[in-house]
Design a protein around this motif. Sequence first.
Motif, PDB file in Angstrom:
ATOM      1  N   ASP A  93       0.717  -1.150   0.188  1.00  0.00           N
ATOM      2  CA  ASP A  93       0.353   0.106   0.031  1.00  0.00           C
ATOM      3  C   ASP A  93       1.239   1.296   0.119  1.00  0.00           C
ATOM      4  O   ASP A  93       1.657   1.765   0.698  1.00  0.00           O
ATOM      5  N   ALA A  94       0.880   1.741  -1.656  1.00  0.00           N
ATOM      6  CA  ALA A  94       2.064   3.153  -1.904  1.00  0.00           C
ATOM      7  C   ALA A  94       1.640   4.033  -0.294  1.00  0.00           C
ATOM      8  O   ALA A  94       2.505   4.670  -0.076  1.00  0.00           O
ATOM      9  N   GLU A  95       0.621   4.570   0.189  1.00  0.00           N
ATOM     10  CA  GLU A  95       0.325   5.383   1.159  1.00  0.00           C
ATOM     11  C   GLU A  95       0.783   4.726   2.695  1.00  0.00           C
ATOM     12  O   GLU A  95       1.159   5.577   2.858  1.00  0.00           O
ATOM     13  N   ARG A  96       0.575   4.125   2.972  1.00  0.00           N
ATOM     14  CA  ARG A  96       0.950   3.461   3.343  1.00  0.00           C
ATOM     15  C   ARG A  96       2.407   3.466   4.074  1.00  0.00           C
ATOM     16  O   ARG A  96       2.750   3.901   4.631  1.00  0.00           O
ATOM     17  N   GLU A  97       3.167   3.377   3.228  1.00  0.00           N
ATOM     18  CA  GLU A  97       4.903   2.607   3.158  1.00  0.00           C
ATOM     19  C   GLU A  97       4.760   4.780   3.101  1.00  0.00           C
ATOM     20  O   GLU A  97       5.904   4.387   4.001  1.00  0.00           O
ATOM     21  N   ALA A  98       4.680   4.547   2.608  1.00  0.00           N
ATOM     22  CA  ALA A  98       5.246   6.595   2.257  1.00  0.00           C
ATOM     23  C   ALA A  98       4.755   7.130   3.553  1.00  0.00           C
ATOM     24  O   ALA A  98       5.855   8.131   4.143  1.00  0.00           O
ATOM     25  N   THR A  99       3.727   6.890   4.287  1.00  0.00           N
ATOM     26  CA  THR A  99       3.189   7.515   4.914  1.00  0.00           C
ATOM     27  C   THR A  99       4.502   6.839   6.428  1.00  0.00           C
ATOM     28  O   THR A  99       4.807   7.494   7.435  1.00  0.00           O
TER      29      THR A  99
END
Length: 131
Positions: A93-99
């Motif tokens: 999940d790109a958003e989870r990883e970026a966060t």
Amino acid sequence: MSTTGPLKLFDPMYAGLGNVLDLRRSQHALTASNLANADTPGYLAKEIPFAELLTESMEAPFRNQPMAIEERAMDELREIEAPAYSLDGNSVDAEREATRLAENQVMYEALAGGMSRRLAMLRFAASNGRM
């Protein structure tokens, strides 16, 4: 004369904070790897049980237990299962990883800054108040 052993320049807190920096570095590398594989079919994102290892990494020096935190983190990796709606079986999940990446960076910088200030105080004391 003390018989408690050799005089140590740094208290166990330095070793604990060093362990935490190593753990943060491992977290960063793992998160970057997850992001790099965001489009790889079948890739399962990985995570470090950070909270558990954080406590362990801070307590180990106070118990005189050496700790190879980066190896320990890799031994404890957990895979995140792909959600049912993932057509290619990828669980990144790109958003989870970026966060996670942003949070980890802020925490790493804060910790490194704290250690730097702590070393500056030691340097100040060692120089008898002259800088």
